[in-house]
Design an enzyme around this catalytic site. Structure first.
Site, PDB file in Angstrom:
ATOM      1  N   ARG A  24       0.714  -1.202  -0.014  1.00  0.00           N
ATOM      2  CA  ARG A  24      -0.138  -0.052  -0.105  1.00  0.00           C
ATOM      3  C   ARG A  24       0.793   1.371   0.233  1.00  0.00           C
ATOM      4  NH1 ARG A  24      -3.942  -0.795   4.677  1.00  0.00           N
ATOM      5  NH2 ARG A  24      -2.579  -2.641   5.372  1.00  0.00           N
ATOM      6  N   GLY A 150      -4.743  -8.409  15.125  1.00  0.00           N
ATOM      7  CA  GLY A 150      -5.198  -9.551  15.828  1.00  0.00           C
ATOM      8  C   GLY A 150      -5.804  -9.317  17.351  1.00  0.00           C
ATOM      9  N   ASN A 180      -3.448  -7.085  19.402  1.00  0.00           N
ATOM     10  CA  ASN A 180      -2.131  -7.435  19.576  1.00  0.00           C
ATOM     11  C   ASN A 180      -1.118  -6.312  18.685  1.00  0.00           C
ATOM     12  OD1 ASN A 180       0.454  -8.680  19.353  1.00  0.00           O
ATOM     13  ND2 ASN A 180      -0.138 -10.034  17.550  1.00  0.00           N
ATOM     14  N   ASN A 386      34.702  44.362   6.905  1.00  0.00           N
ATOM     15  CA  ASN A 386      33.251  44.463   6.294  1.00  0.00           C
ATOM     16  C   ASN A 386      33.437  44.369   4.849  1.00  0.00           C
ATOM     17  OD1 ASN A 386      30.543  45.698   7.041  1.00  0.00           O
ATOM     18  ND2 ASN A 386      31.144  46.712   5.211  1.00  0.00           N
ATOM     19  N   ASN A 395      35.446  32.394  -7.057  1.00  0.00           N
ATOM     20  CA  ASN A 395      36.101  31.299  -6.883  1.00  0.00           C
ATOM     21  C   ASN A 395      36.650  30.129  -7.586  1.00  0.00           C
ATOM     22  OD1 ASN A 395      33.445  30.400  -6.477  1.00  0.00           O
ATOM     23  ND2 ASN A 395      34.015  29.056  -4.866  1.00  0.00           N
ATOM     24  N   SER A 414      31.438  48.042  -2.034  1.00  0.00           N
ATOM     25  CA  SER A 414      30.504  47.245  -2.715  1.00  0.00           C
ATOM     26  C   SER A 414      30.664  47.000  -3.990  1.00  0.00           C
ATOM     27  CB  SER A 414      29.162  48.563  -2.585  1.00  0.00           C
ATOM     28  OG  SER A 414      28.790  48.601  -1.327  1.00  0.00           O
ATOM     29  N   ALA A 432      34.631  50.637  -4.605  1.00  0.00           N
ATOM     30  CA  ALA A 432      33.497  49.929  -5.000  1.00  0.00           C
ATOM     31  C   ALA A 432      33.523  49.649  -6.428  1.00  0.00           C
ATOM     32  CB  ALA A 432      31.955  50.886  -4.485  1.00  0.00           C
TER      33      ALA A 432
HETATM   34  C1  UD1 Z   1       0.510  -8.922  12.723  1.00  0.00           C
HETATM   35  C2  UD1 Z   1      -0.340  -9.852  13.787  1.00  0.00           C
HETATM   36  C3  UD1 Z   1      -1.484  -9.411  14.207  1.00  0.00           C
HETATM   37  C4  UD1 Z   1      -1.117  -7.982  14.994  1.00  0.00           C
HETATM   38  C5  UD1 Z   1      -0.368  -7.019  13.978  1.00  0.00           C
HETATM   39  C6  UD1 Z   1      -0.001  -5.876  14.636  1.00  0.00           C
HETATM   40  C7  UD1 Z   1       0.558 -12.038  13.129  1.00  0.00           C
HETATM   41  C8  UD1 Z   1       0.085 -13.320  12.321  1.00  0.00           C
HETATM   42  N1  UD1 Z   1      -0.523 -11.235  13.106  1.00  0.00           N
HETATM   43  O1  UD1 Z   1      -0.557  -8.826  11.561  1.00  0.00           O
HETATM   44  O2  UD1 Z   1      -1.822 -10.057  15.474  1.00  0.00           O
HETATM   45  O3  UD1 Z   1      -2.446  -7.326  15.310  1.00  0.00           O
HETATM   46  O4  UD1 Z   1       0.581  -7.690  13.316  1.00  0.00           O
HETATM   47  O5  UD1 Z   1       0.430  -4.656  13.675  1.00  0.00           O
HETATM   48  O6  UD1 Z   1       1.684 -12.177  13.142  1.00  0.00           O
HETATM   49  N2  UD1 Z   1       6.712  -9.942   8.254  1.00  0.00           N
HETATM   50  C9  UD1 Z   1       7.817 -10.543   7.812  1.00  0.00           C
HETATM   51  N3  UD1 Z   1       7.630 -11.809   6.983  1.00  0.00           N
HETATM   52  C10 UD1 Z   1       6.368 -12.435   6.674  1.00  0.00           C
HETATM   53  C11 UD1 Z   1       5.329 -11.675   7.134  1.00  0.00           C
HETATM   54  C12 UD1 Z   1       5.504 -10.337   7.785  1.00  0.00           C
HETATM   55  O7  UD1 Z   1       8.888 -10.122   7.947  1.00  0.00           O
HETATM   56  O8  UD1 Z   1       6.420 -13.519   6.250  1.00  0.00           O
HETATM   57  C13 UD1 Z   1       6.740  -8.847   8.768  1.00  0.00           C
HETATM   58  C14 UD1 Z   1       6.012  -7.829   7.924  1.00  0.00           C
HETATM   59  O9  UD1 Z   1       7.144  -6.998   7.108  1.00  0.00           O
HETATM   60  C15 UD1 Z   1       5.705  -6.664   9.173  1.00  0.00           C
HETATM   61  C16 UD1 Z   1       5.522  -7.598  10.313  1.00  0.00           C
HETATM   62  O10 UD1 Z   1       6.090  -8.732   9.963  1.00  0.00           O
HETATM   63  O11 UD1 Z   1       6.882  -5.802   9.364  1.00  0.00           O
HETATM   64  C17 UD1 Z   1       4.124  -7.860  10.540  1.00  0.00           C
HETATM   65  O12 UD1 Z   1       3.429  -8.282   9.236  1.00  0.00           O
HETATM   66  P1  UD1 Z   1       2.081  -8.170   8.669  1.00  0.00           P
HETATM   67  O13 UD1 Z   1       1.615  -8.859   7.659  1.00  0.00           O
HETATM   68  O14 UD1 Z   1       1.916  -6.654   8.635  1.00  0.00           O
HETATM   69  O15 UD1 Z   1       1.296  -8.494   9.900  1.00  0.00           O
HETATM   70  P2  UD1 Z   1      -0.109  -8.171  10.258  1.00  0.00           P
HETATM   71  O16 UD1 Z   1      -1.092  -8.764   9.148  1.00  0.00           O
HETATM   72  O17 UD1 Z   1      -0.409  -6.735  10.414  1.00  0.00           O
END
Ligand code: UD1
Ligand code: CA
Length: 488
Positions: A24, A150, A180, A386, A395, A414, A432
């Protein structure tokens, strides 16, 4: 003060998840490298985690990994990166990390999201402390609109039972507003064991890190929840959220400096990056951006309308409508308005770089002044000198840059062109309009311009009947009239 986290909770490994695509954002730049207050999102997270003094910090990269790895190598070389080839979920990302580490680390594992830059050091200390002696601790918050997050499911006693993803939640679970944050501390051994049992039978077909919580609870382990402010857990998914978290970070930093004794007139238009240092009793007027390794001493007034980067400003200096980068501004100096100080500019005590002045790699001695409309590049100017309006330090010969030395208590007239390399001795003057190509000895005046000649009545002959000619005629006849009555 040192926080005795190490003795109470044992060693800590920090894992920052940053492999996701960030669809996004609609960007060629990986999401965690988008900047707020001058720094990539992930570096705000790293800064918050730094006081925990983890034994190891690992960033999980995937999409845009080359860019993320290159950025962190420059700014956080001690941080390890691990590649998650396919993004099979947050649980998979942590499993890949543990595999990369080889042996399961001792102590605890703190998991953070690289796209949630508002997490505070205080939150992390609280979470680490809450996990001590139990299976895990989860950072949660109550949100007015919990969509997408979550949900935290608690039993009738209020004990945390499981985390259910939005896509997998029942209608009753969707009504829960405690969510979460995606930030957790786990006992490392229990995490490793539970991860091997996490499956993919869920709406997204991914290995959820959140399932570890349910598994630990089923095995009879305690999982604590630490509730924090909704703001602290905000993540960035699009560019509206990017600017939103930027404003929150800005407000936090402004509030910190205000409480430490800095007057900040308009917080909404004052952007102060994290590294900047400001002494009490400095005053910051509206529309000021302070970036990089900038320091501002007591009694300084800065603004309105300044962009200051990597610049030291000493006490009681006064800066208005100025862009400065890599400069040093001495005590009691005055700068602006509409002034551009480029790298290597050093202003002495009480010096002045006035309106529409540009300076680069140039030293201005104590009480020396460049008051108006000048370019000063590659030069040293002695104390008390001055520089007249519209002076240019020439330069550049089209190939090389050359240096100009101007001594103490010099008066540059000046509109002088000082064609470098050239030296003007102590106490010398220039006339000047001079184009100075040769050194001017101390105490001399350099005059380097052609003599003026006036061609009498040129306008009357060559522009007869013009408004200029009419004005000239009227002037001479009125002079004649006044001369008639005069006795001199
Ligand atoms: C996750 C949590 C969700 C929580 C939320 C908070 C899980 C399953 N869910 O959801 O409970 O409320 O974060 O923002 O964990 N990433 C990786 N590898 C992957 C998937 C994700 O590195 O395979 C990284 C993403 O780049 C990101 C972070 O993990 O920085 C969270 O991943 P994202 O897919 O945004 O999780 P959410 O669906 O938001
Ligand atoms: Ca997801």
């Amino acid at each position: 003060m040192t926080i005795s986290q190490d003795s109470s909770a044992g060693p800590l490994t920090v894992v920052i998840l940053a492999a996701g695509m960030g669809t996004r954002m609609k960007s060629e730049t990986p999401k965690v490298l988008h900047r707020v207050l001058g720094e990539p999102l992930i570096e705000h997270v790293l800064r918050s985690a730094q006081p925990l003094e983890a034994q190891k910090t690992v960033v999980v990269v995937g999409h845009g990994r080359e860019q993320v790895i290159a950025q962190l190598a420059g700014t956080y070389p001690q941080v390890e990166t691990v590649i998650q080839e396919v993004q099979n979920g947050t649980g998979h990302a942590v499993a890949v990390t543990l595999e990369h580490l080889g042996e399961t680390p001792d102590g605890a594992v703190l998991v953070l999201a690289g796209d949630a830059p508002l997490i505070t050091v205080g939150d992390l200390h609280d979470l680490v402390a809450a996990q001590a002696g139990v299976g895990a601790a989860v950072l949660t918050a109550h949100l007015d609109s919990p969509d997408g997050y979550g949900r935290i499911v608690r039993d009738s006693q209020g004990n945390l039972e499981a985390i259910v993803e939005h896509a997998d939640a029942t209608a009753a679970q969707l009504a829960l507003t405690e969510v979460n944050s995606g930030v957790y501390v786990f006992d490392a051994q229990l995490l490793a064991q539970a991860l091997s049992r996490v499956g993919t039978s869920n709406a997204q077909g991914e290995q959820y890190l959140t399932d570890v919580i349910g598994i630990l609870r089923e095995d009879g382990h305690t999982v604590r929840a630490v509730v924090t402010h909704a703001q602290n857990i905000l993540g960035v998914n699009d560019r509206q959220q990017l600017s939103h978290v930027g404003r929150i970070l800005r407000d936090r930093i402004v509030a910190k400096w205000q409480l430490s004794g800095v007057t900040i007139v308009d917080p909404q238009t004052t952007w102060i990056e994290a590294q900047v240092v400001i002494e009490p009793d400095a005053t910051i007027l509206p529309n000021v951006t302070l970036s990089g390794a900038t320091s501002i001493a007591t009694g300084v007034t800065i603004g309105p309308d300044c962009s200051i980067t990597d610049t030291r400003i000493d006490r009681e200096a006064h800066i208005v409508r100025t862009t400065a980068s890599g400069a040093v501004i001495g005590a009691h100096a005055t700068v602006g308005p509409y002034t551009y100080l480029r790298p290597g500019t050093v202003l002495g005590v009480g010096a002045k770089a006035g309106g529409f002045v540009e300076m680069k790699n140039a030293t201005l001695g104590d009480d020396a002044k460049v008051p108006h409309l000048s370019y000063v590049g590659d030069a040293s100017i002695g104390e008390g000198t001055n520089i007249g309006a519209a002076t240019i330090f020439v330069n550049y010969d089209g190939v090389d840059k050359h240096f100009t030395h101007v001594g103490k208590h010099v008066r540059i007239g000046s509109d002088t062109m000082l064609v470098a390399p050239v030296t003007v001795g102590d106490g010398a003057y220039t006339a000047a309009g001079s184009v100075i190509t040769e050194d001017v000895p101390a105490g001399a005046i350099g005059v380097a311009r052609s003599r003026q000649r006036n061609i009498i009545d040129w306008v009357l002959r060559r522009r007869p009947g013009s408004t200029s000619a009419q004005a000239a005629v009227a002037n001479s006849s009125s002079n004649n009239h006044s001369n008639e009555g005069s006795s001199t």
